[in-house]
Design an enzyme around this catalytic site. Sequence first.
Site, PDB file in Angstrom:
ATOM      1  N   GLY A  36       0.812  -1.215   0.000  1.00 56.91           N
ATOM      2  CA  GLY A  36       0.000   0.000   0.000  1.00 56.91           C
ATOM      3  C   GLY A  36       0.841   1.259   0.000  1.00 56.91           C
ATOM      4  O   GLY A  36       2.031   1.228  -0.327  1.00 56.91           O
ATOM      5  N   LEU A  38       0.377   3.622  -2.103  1.00 57.21           N
ATOM      6  CA  LEU A  38       0.731   3.444  -3.519  1.00 57.21           C
ATOM      7  C   LEU A  38       1.304   4.723  -4.128  1.00 57.21           C
ATOM      8  O   LEU A  38       0.875   5.828  -3.822  1.00 57.21           O
ATOM      9  CB  LEU A  38      -0.511   3.006  -4.312  1.00 57.21           C
ATOM     10  CG  LEU A  38      -1.155   1.693  -3.852  1.00 57.21           C
ATOM     11  CD1 LEU A  38      -2.324   1.332  -4.774  1.00 57.21           C
ATOM     12  CD2 LEU A  38      -0.143   0.548  -3.821  1.00 57.21           C
ATOM     13  N   HIS A  42       4.288   1.660  -8.002  1.00 58.79           N
ATOM     14  CA  HIS A  42       3.226   0.642  -7.972  1.00 58.79           C
ATOM     15  C   HIS A  42       2.329   0.779  -9.205  1.00 58.79           C
ATOM     16  O   HIS A  42       1.915  -0.216  -9.805  1.00 58.79           O
ATOM     17  CB  HIS A  42       2.344   0.814  -6.730  1.00 58.79           C
ATOM     18  CG  HIS A  42       3.074   0.682  -5.416  1.00 58.79           C
ATOM     19  ND1 HIS A  42       3.220   1.722  -4.553  1.00 58.79           N
ATOM     20  CD2 HIS A  42       3.680  -0.378  -4.834  1.00 58.79           C
ATOM     21  CE1 HIS A  42       3.876   1.325  -3.476  1.00 58.79           C
ATOM     22  NE2 HIS A  42       4.172   0.050  -3.618  1.00 58.79           N
ATOM     23  N   GLN A 159      11.885  -4.165  -9.963  1.00 57.26           N
ATOM     24  CA  GLN A 159      13.329  -4.425  -9.866  1.00 57.26           C
ATOM     25  C   GLN A 159      13.966  -3.573  -8.772  1.00 57.26           C
ATOM     26  O   GLN A 159      15.107  -3.800  -8.391  1.00 57.26           O
ATOM     27  CB  GLN A 159      14.005  -4.118 -11.213  1.00 57.26           C
ATOM     28  CG  GLN A 159      13.678  -5.168 -12.253  1.00 57.26           C
ATOM     29  CD  GLN A 159      13.954  -4.714 -13.675  1.00 57.26           C
ATOM     30  OE1 GLN A 159      14.433  -3.600 -13.903  1.00 57.26           O
ATOM     31  NE2 GLN A 159      13.644  -5.559 -14.620  1.00 57.26           N
ATOM     32  N   LYS A 160      13.243  -2.588  -8.298  1.00 61.87           N
ATOM     33  CA  LYS A 160      13.750  -1.755  -7.196  1.00 61.87           C
ATOM     34  C   LYS A 160      14.152  -2.645  -6.010  1.00 61.87           C
ATOM     35  O   LYS A 160      15.159  -2.425  -5.355  1.00 61.87           O
ATOM     36  CB  LYS A 160      12.650  -0.773  -6.797  1.00 61.87           C
ATOM     37  CG  LYS A 160      12.710  -0.267  -5.399  1.00 61.87           C
ATOM     38  CD  LYS A 160      13.164   1.137  -5.374  1.00 61.87           C
ATOM     39  CE  LYS A 160      13.405   1.730  -4.021  1.00 61.87           C
ATOM     40  NZ  LYS A 160      12.749   1.156  -2.902  1.00 61.87           N
ATOM     41  N   GLN A 164      14.584  -9.284  -3.567  1.00 64.00           N
ATOM     42  CA  GLN A 164      13.238  -9.847  -3.390  1.00 64.00           C
ATOM     43  C   GLN A 164      12.760 -10.493  -4.699  1.00 64.00           C
ATOM     44  O   GLN A 164      12.218 -11.602  -4.703  1.00 64.00           O
ATOM     45  CB  GLN A 164      12.304  -8.710  -2.974  1.00 64.00           C
ATOM     46  CG  GLN A 164      10.840  -9.049  -3.008  1.00 64.00           C
ATOM     47  CD  GLN A 164      10.009  -7.906  -2.442  1.00 64.00           C
ATOM     48  OE1 GLN A 164      10.042  -7.645  -1.251  1.00 64.00           O
ATOM     49  NE2 GLN A 164       9.259  -7.214  -3.277  1.00 64.00           N
ATOM     50  N   SER A 196       9.512   5.334  -3.399  1.00 67.15           N
ATOM     51  CA  SER A 196       9.343   4.356  -2.325  1.00 67.15           C
ATOM     52  C   SER A 196       8.297   4.897  -1.362  1.00 67.15           C
ATOM     53  O   SER A 196       8.223   6.113  -1.142  1.00 67.15           O
ATOM     54  CB  SER A 196      10.672   4.169  -1.585  1.00 67.15           C
ATOM     55  OG  SER A 196      10.440   3.602  -0.308  1.00 67.15           O
TER      56      SER A 196
END
Length: 301
Positions: A36, A38, A42, A159-160, A164, A196
């Site tokens: 969230g 956003l 996102h 890709q940030k 992960q 971010s």
Amino acid sequence: MRLIGSVAELRELRRSVQLPGSLNARGSVGLVPTMGALHQGHESLIQRCRQECELTVVSIFVNPLQFGPHEDLSRYPRTLDQDCQRCEQLGVDWVFAPESLDPGSAQEAQSGRMMRVMPPPELLRPLCGSFRPGHFEGVLTVVAQLLHLVQPQRAYLGQKDFQQLVLIRRMVRDLWFDTAVVGCPTIRDPDGLALSSRNRYLSPEDRQQALGLSRALSAAQDALAEANLRAEDPSAEAILAVAGRVLAQHPDLRIQYLELVDPETLQPVERIGHRALLAVAAHMGQTRLIDNLMLEAHARH
Ligand code: AMP
């Protein structure tokens, strides 16, 4: 757009779109997992999902399992109403925003009695893994839950959060999830700062210092391009030194790591070869920021 607040509701709805003929030729369900708050990063994942899938599901869940005891779980921004408005405007079909994903009691999950997905150690040692014990275990466990519940044909990830992305790709491969993982480029503010949800913690002065991260990455990229023009193949050490000098000009950034790694294995490289990932993490005040850039070597002249 439909806001879904419980696992039971999601399951029921998901079954209804499994009926033969309920989706058209493109037929796929796409998932964009988020916590969230956003932003345009996102949004870019959501737009890509909309282009490629018949049904777009955005999950919004601040996953307690991925926060360490001294991290920012309690102050992590929660903006569900605004997020839903954005999703509506973007044409999202379902927003899945459960209160909890603990099948048992919350105590069971927090006390570590819940089943977890364990990442392979060699992918955990580099980059963020060694600084955030338990973090990726928490991420993978919840992403596995979401993949099981939503059963998407495609999942969209940034890709940030490169480590992960690599770990989720590996989990999907090793545990035979029937989902294609789509890695999407990092969206930045015009001055270079990677978007971010945590950027909202930064004061204007902090933000100026935080720009050191993206500046360091682009200085390294420029240095590589110049070296390639001179038909040189610079060492990792030389590239890291260029980035390190730029970071040093932003003294309030407390650097956690600056590493040049192979983008698949995440192991440190000595030379760039065709391409290598330059990744950095730092604290600006209380806020932990990460960024990375894929350095690509160009044909020698
Ligand atoms: P988060 O809400 O921070 O957990 O992020 C949800 C997804 O959005 C993850 O796949 C992130 O990698 C991705 N993401 C976060 N920031 C960006 C960005 N600046 N550009 C592209 N994707 C991003």
